[in-house]
Design an enzyme around this catalytic site. Structure first.
Site, PDB file in Angstrom:
ATOM      1  N   ASP A  45       5.704 -14.403   0.863  1.00  0.00           N
ATOM      2  CA  ASP A  45       5.373 -15.368  -0.180  1.00  0.00           C
ATOM      3  C   ASP A  45       4.108 -14.939  -0.901  1.00  0.00           C
ATOM      4  O   ASP A  45       3.054 -14.781  -0.285  1.00  0.00           O
ATOM      5  CB  ASP A  45       5.168 -16.759   0.427  1.00  0.00           C
ATOM      6  CG  ASP A  45       4.873 -17.807  -0.637  1.00  0.00           C
ATOM      7  OD1 ASP A  45       5.829 -18.429  -1.136  1.00  0.00           O
ATOM      8  OD2 ASP A  45       3.683 -18.002  -0.976  1.00  0.00           O
ATOM      9  N   TYR A  50      -2.283 -15.275  -7.211  1.00  0.00           N
ATOM     10  CA  TYR A  50      -2.960 -14.724  -6.035  1.00  0.00           C
ATOM     11  C   TYR A  50      -3.593 -13.368  -6.342  1.00  0.00           C
ATOM     12  O   TYR A  50      -4.466 -12.912  -5.600  1.00  0.00           O
ATOM     13  CB  TYR A  50      -1.985 -14.548  -4.864  1.00  0.00           C
ATOM     14  CG  TYR A  50      -1.372 -15.820  -4.332  1.00  0.00           C
ATOM     15  CD1 TYR A  50      -1.805 -17.077  -4.756  1.00  0.00           C
ATOM     16  CD2 TYR A  50      -0.333 -15.773  -3.406  1.00  0.00           C
ATOM     17  CE1 TYR A  50      -1.221 -18.236  -4.276  1.00  0.00           C
ATOM     18  CE2 TYR A  50       0.250 -16.924  -2.907  1.00  0.00           C
ATOM     19  CZ  TYR A  50      -0.187 -18.156  -3.350  1.00  0.00           C
ATOM     20  OH  TYR A  50       0.397 -19.291  -2.857  1.00  0.00           O
ATOM     21  N   LYS A  75       5.650 -16.745  -7.795  1.00  0.00           N
ATOM     22  CA  LYS A  75       5.564 -18.025  -8.489  1.00  0.00           C
ATOM     23  C   LYS A  75       5.010 -17.881  -9.908  1.00  0.00           C
ATOM     24  O   LYS A  75       4.195 -16.997 -10.184  1.00  0.00           O
ATOM     25  CB  LYS A  75       4.662 -19.001  -7.706  1.00  0.00           C
ATOM     26  CG  LYS A  75       5.019 -19.137  -6.234  1.00  0.00           C
ATOM     27  CD  LYS A  75       4.088 -20.102  -5.531  1.00  0.00           C
ATOM     28  CE  LYS A  75       4.217 -19.989  -4.027  1.00  0.00           C
ATOM     29  NZ  LYS A  75       3.525 -18.800  -3.492  1.00  0.00           N
ATOM     30  N   HIS A 108       4.879 -23.005  -9.911  1.00  0.00           N
ATOM     31  CA  HIS A 108       3.824 -23.193  -8.920  1.00  0.00           C
ATOM     32  C   HIS A 108       3.329 -24.642  -8.831  1.00  0.00           C
ATOM     33  O   HIS A 108       3.115 -25.159  -7.730  1.00  0.00           O
ATOM     34  CB  HIS A 108       2.652 -22.250  -9.246  1.00  0.00           C
ATOM     35  CG  HIS A 108       1.857 -21.855  -8.048  1.00  0.00           C
ATOM     36  ND1 HIS A 108       1.228 -20.636  -7.927  1.00  0.00           N
ATOM     37  CD2 HIS A 108       1.580 -22.507  -6.897  1.00  0.00           C
ATOM     38  CE1 HIS A 108       0.601 -20.558  -6.769  1.00  0.00           C
ATOM     39  NE2 HIS A 108       0.802 -21.690  -6.124  1.00  0.00           N
TER      40      HIS A 108
END
Length: 276
Positions: A45, A50, A75, A108
């Site tokens: 994931d 990120y 996402k 998200h």
């Protein structure tokens, strides 16, 4: 070590235990992902926000595990919501990961005040039809957001990834998921490593099963029909978190952890008010 999977409403299967990469830097992501895949994880994931999709892709390639055996999730970030923006954002994620497709693409956050998630959702449906993503879902959506998606598009998410741990169990939302065959995926499954793992009731179960507190909590997720995505950059913890398939929670164990639920136990932002 094999692990159980859950059937998605589109016919695909998702592993019940995955490796989360939130707050893992680009520089450390490749090694962490490679270690996770070596340990047996097959669900990864990540997310564009990120900042580690390049590293995640490198870790996949370095692992030697065939691509078709790995379930990769990324996402769509809030600033890229909208139909055209979502289409471009997905392509950029694929480029960073160096993959032809991702197994699951999620919105998200709903960011409901911007009223763009419907157009984003239509883009995700197109991406699925074109084969760039295999399954589509959402993250941090509440019941009103999900109802709006269903009413306006008729396209049911395969997954809703939400904050969920024994201190915050989200029963009403999970009931809605069950009614619509949406798989519930837990982020912060061990409560972000906070007081949950030092709770005496959790430690009592850890002693009973001769497991760590984190292993007990992760097994609770699996036995509750959830998908969990713990995160660690320490190789020993990555491996340890995966070794939960040699025991099961008994009914009284699950009841003990269910008693920890607190409707005010949310650790992260509330989806109705979150504004990034």
């Amino acid at each position: 070590m094999s692990q159980p999977t859950l059937l998605l409403n589109d016919g695909l299967h998702i592993p019940q235990l995955g490796f989360g990469t939130w707050q893992i830097s680009e520089e450390k992501a490749a090694a962490a992902v490679s270690t996770a895949l070596e340990a047996g994880y097959r669900l990864l994931d990540t997310a564009s926000i990120y900042g580690n999709e390049v590293g995640v892709g490198e870790g996949i390639r370095a692992s030697g595990v065939p691509r078709e055996e790995i379930f990769v999730t990324t996402k769509l970030w809030n600033s890229h919501q909208g139909y055209d923006e979502a289409m471009r954002a997905c392509d950029k994620s694929l480029q960073r990961l160096q993959l032809d497709y991702v197994d699951l693409y999620l919105i998200h956050w709903p960011m409901a005040h911007r009223v763009r998630y419907l157009e984003s959702w239509r883009a995700l449906a197109t991406l699925k039809n074109e084969g760039r993503v295999r399954s589509i879902g959402v993250s941090n959506f509440q019941i009103p957001h999900l109802k709006h998606l269903l009413d306006e598009t008729g396209v049911v998410p395969s997954v809703n990834q939400i904050e969920l741990h024994p201190y915050f169990q989200q029963h009403s939302l999970r009931t809605f998921h069950s009614q619509h065959e949406i798989v519930t995926e837990s982020w912060a499954p061990v409560g972000q490593g906070g007081t949950l793992l030092s709770d005496e009731r959790v430690l009592q179960l850890a002693r009973k099963h001769q497991k760590t507190a984190a292993q007990v909590v992760l097994r609770w997720h699996v036995d509750s029909g959830l998908v969990a995505i713990p995160k660690s950059i320490r190789p020993e913890h990555i491996r340890e978190n995966f070794h939960i398939f040699d025991f099961k929670m008994e009914h009284e164990d699950i009841s003990l952890l269910e008693a920890l639920n607190n409707p005010q136990g949310r650790l992260g932002p509330h989806p109705d008010t979150a504004d990034f």
